[in-house]
Design a protein around this motif. Sequence first.
Motif, PDB file in Angstrom:
ATOM      1  N   ILE A 256       0.841  -1.203   0.000  1.00 17.45           N
ATOM      2  CA  ILE A 256       0.000   0.000   0.000  1.00 17.45           C
ATOM      3  C   ILE A 256       0.876   1.254   0.000  1.00 17.45           C
ATOM      4  CG2 ILE A 256      -1.795   1.280   1.224  1.00 17.45           C
ATOM      5  CD1 ILE A 256      -2.884  -1.308   0.126  1.00 17.45           C
ATOM      6  N   LEU A 257       1.904   1.271   0.850  1.00 16.95           N
ATOM      7  CA  LEU A 257       2.825   2.423   0.890  1.00 16.95           C
ATOM      8  C   LEU A 257       3.468   2.673  -0.472  1.00 16.95           C
ATOM      9  CD1 LEU A 257       4.830   2.027   4.236  1.00 16.95           C
ATOM     10  CD2 LEU A 257       3.186   3.833   3.686  1.00 16.95           C
ATOM     11  N   SER A 329      -4.008   9.364   7.052  1.00 15.14           N
ATOM     12  CA  SER A 329      -3.470   8.010   7.175  1.00 15.14           C
ATOM     13  C   SER A 329      -4.614   7.008   7.154  1.00 15.14           C
ATOM     14  CB  SER A 329      -2.654   7.882   8.467  1.00 15.14           C
ATOM     15  OG  SER A 329      -1.470   8.661   8.403  1.00 15.14           O
ATOM     16  N   LEU A 330      -4.258   5.738   6.958  1.00 11.50           N
ATOM     17  CA  LEU A 330      -5.235   4.655   6.827  1.00 11.50           C
ATOM     18  C   LEU A 330      -5.046   3.692   7.990  1.00 11.50           C
ATOM     19  CD1 LEU A 330      -4.481   3.876   3.061  1.00 11.50           C
ATOM     20  CD2 LEU A 330      -6.038   5.629   3.964  1.00 11.50           C
ATOM     21  N   ALA A 331      -6.138   3.080   8.438  1.00 11.45           N
ATOM     22  CA  ALA A 331      -6.015   2.186   9.587  1.00 11.45           C
ATOM     23  C   ALA A 331      -7.241   1.299   9.726  1.00 11.45           C
ATOM     24  CB  ALA A 331      -5.841   3.001  10.878  1.00 11.45           C
ATOM     25  N   TRP A 332      -7.092   0.239  10.476  1.00 18.99           N
ATOM     26  CA  TRP A 332      -8.188  -0.529  11.048  1.00 18.99           C
ATOM     27  C   TRP A 332      -7.606  -1.573  11.983  1.00 18.99           C
ATOM     28  CZ3 TRP A 332     -12.347   1.325  12.406  1.00 18.99           C
ATOM     29  CH2 TRP A 332     -13.480   0.579  12.711  1.00 18.99           C
ATOM     30  N   ALA A 333      -8.366  -2.631  12.277  1.00 13.67           N
ATOM     31  CA  ALA A 333      -8.025  -3.497  13.388  1.00 13.67           C
ATOM     32  C   ALA A 333      -8.672  -4.860  13.220  1.00 13.67           C
ATOM     33  CB  ALA A 333      -8.497  -2.851  14.699  1.00 13.67           C
ATOM     34  N   TYR A 340      -3.384  -1.904  12.880  1.00 17.66           N
ATOM     35  CA  TYR A 340      -2.372  -1.423  11.940  1.00 17.66           C
ATOM     36  C   TYR A 340      -2.669   0.011  11.558  1.00 17.66           C
ATOM     37  CZ  TYR A 340      -5.719  -1.885   8.086  1.00 17.66           C
ATOM     38  OH  TYR A 340      -6.815  -1.735   7.268  1.00 17.66           O
ATOM     39  N   TRP A 341      -1.634   0.705  11.075  1.00 16.74           N
ATOM     40  CA  TRP A 341      -1.827   2.007  10.435  1.00 16.74           C
ATOM     41  C   TRP A 341      -0.891   2.102   9.243  1.00 16.74           C
ATOM     42  CZ3 TRP A 341       2.240   1.780  13.707  1.00 16.74           C
ATOM     43  CH2 TRP A 341       3.355   2.571  13.422  1.00 16.74           C
ATOM     44  N   ILE A 342      -1.273   2.947   8.287  1.00 18.20           N
ATOM     45  CA  ILE A 342      -0.478   3.207   7.085  1.00 18.20           C
ATOM     46  C   ILE A 342      -0.441   4.721   6.900  1.00 18.20           C
ATOM     47  CG2 ILE A 342      -0.204   2.764   4.607  1.00 18.20           C
ATOM     48  CD1 ILE A 342      -2.333   0.480   4.985  1.00 18.20           C
ATOM     49  N   ASP A 343       0.753   5.298   6.875  1.00 23.32           N
ATOM     50  CA  ASP A 343       0.914   6.747   6.739  1.00 23.32           C
ATOM     51  C   ASP A 343       1.593   7.037   5.401  1.00 23.32           C
ATOM     52  OD1 ASP A 343       1.685   9.413   6.851  1.00 23.32           O
ATOM     53  OD2 ASP A 343       2.256   9.341   8.974  1.00 23.32           O
ATOM     54  N   PRO A 344       0.806   7.267   4.350  1.00 24.72           N
ATOM     55  CA  PRO A 344       1.413   7.524   3.036  1.00 24.72           C
ATOM     56  C   PRO A 344       2.277   8.782   3.008  1.00 24.72           C
ATOM     57  CG  PRO A 344      -0.917   6.960   2.809  1.00 24.72           C
ATOM     58  CD  PRO A 344      -0.667   7.221   4.263  1.00 24.72           C
ATOM     59  N   SER A 345       1.906   9.808   3.787  1.00 23.62           N
ATOM     60  CA  SER A 345       2.654  11.066   3.760  1.00 23.62           C
ATOM     61  C   SER A 345       4.083  10.877   4.243  1.00 23.62           C
ATOM     62  CB  SER A 345       1.956  12.116   4.632  1.00 23.62           C
ATOM     63  OG  SER A 345       0.674  12.411   4.129  1.00 23.62           O
ATOM     64  N   GLU A 346       4.252  10.112   5.320  1.00 28.48           N
ATOM     65  CA  GLU A 346       5.580   9.879   5.884  1.00 28.48           C
ATOM     66  C   GLU A 346       6.223   8.596   5.360  1.00 28.48           C
ATOM     67  OE1 GLU A 346       7.500  11.819   7.856  1.00 28.48           O
ATOM     68  OE2 GLU A 346       5.984  13.377   7.609  1.00 28.48           O
TER      69      GLU A 346
END
Length: 377
Positions: A256-257, A329-333, A340-346
């Motif tokens: 995803i990143l 950012s994107l996330a769920w559980a 989890y989380w996904i931070d495309p900006s960083e």
Amino acid sequence: MMNDSTLAKAIEKAGLAGASAMIVDKDGTRFEGAWGKANAATGAPMKLDTICQIASMTKAVVSVAAMQLVEQGKLTLDGPISDVLPELADAQVLDGFADDGTPQLRAAKRPITLRHLLTHTAGFGYHFVQIEILKYLQATGMPAPGSMGNYTLPLLFDPGERWEYGVGTDWVGFAVAAASGMTLGDYLQHHIFAPLGMTDSAFRQTLPADAAAVHIRGQDGALDVLPVNLGAGEVQSGGGGLSSTAPDYARFLRMILREGELDGQRIVSAETIAEMSRNQIGDIRAGYMGTSMPELAQPFDTFPDQHTGWGLGFLINPDAIEGRRSANSLAWAGIFNSYYWIDPSEGVAGVFVSQLSPFGDPGALDCFETLERMAYA
């Protein structure tokens, strides 16, 4: 490599049996580790590659699978999903209950679409989240979804009008199977797991002997083993049936990143990842889960002070969190306290896997926050 003592102390303080965790970026692993026991009864250690039930973290994977088929023209986001799932052609909305408890149903005002299912705006609920669904099952004698392969629940509202967490992604899984002509498990294996090198991810009717056990706290606070396998039902649940490992899921997060590609394998287009990562539900607020069965799941709201949105498979926070993830950012559980989380900006993402019931455990959430803060320290 980051020092893991802070996270180890958080896991011990939380009273978790064990946990595994990773922080990754586009190029590889920044941090990884495993702590404690995979099974409190046997004393087996938790390892980084211990197989765990990832429950609703399945949803993101199945959402990507659906978007592969959208790219191929085998599914459409906004056509009636009944074109591939005729069972949803005449959806009924639950409009309350008569004095004698009989459910009152009416026809839905508009067709359900794949976009509705991916965004949890189709109207479906979960029996452990919304009391209305639990009352409906009790009134009709219908088994809970998954237990007998039945997912034909009434809707809580007309499609597109609200956000409520429910079995929508299970229907996405049925649509993937119908459109591809494969079982959902075979589709994921051929089109996501094998290309991404996710060698330990699957629907498993029987978990391996060294898989992590799900734990529950007894009245004395001691951890007991809860014999449960969400992958053992008659249906391969796109909403929650996968078992996997932290390293496998971290490879999915890296894809995803990297906007749909990993190690030379393109899973979906960059344009598709961008669309999945965009808020799809306008002014509707997403992310709040109530509970009708607190022994399974506590009330949950990741960022109660934000007007959180939802993409095609992910929670989206519109504002940055100090010391943690960026805006958008994107996330769920998963219900056994995996997050989890996904931070495309960083360009950073992380996954925390534990196996504890009920969901929303404050200690597990503290551990996940500790992991996330480590990524930005």
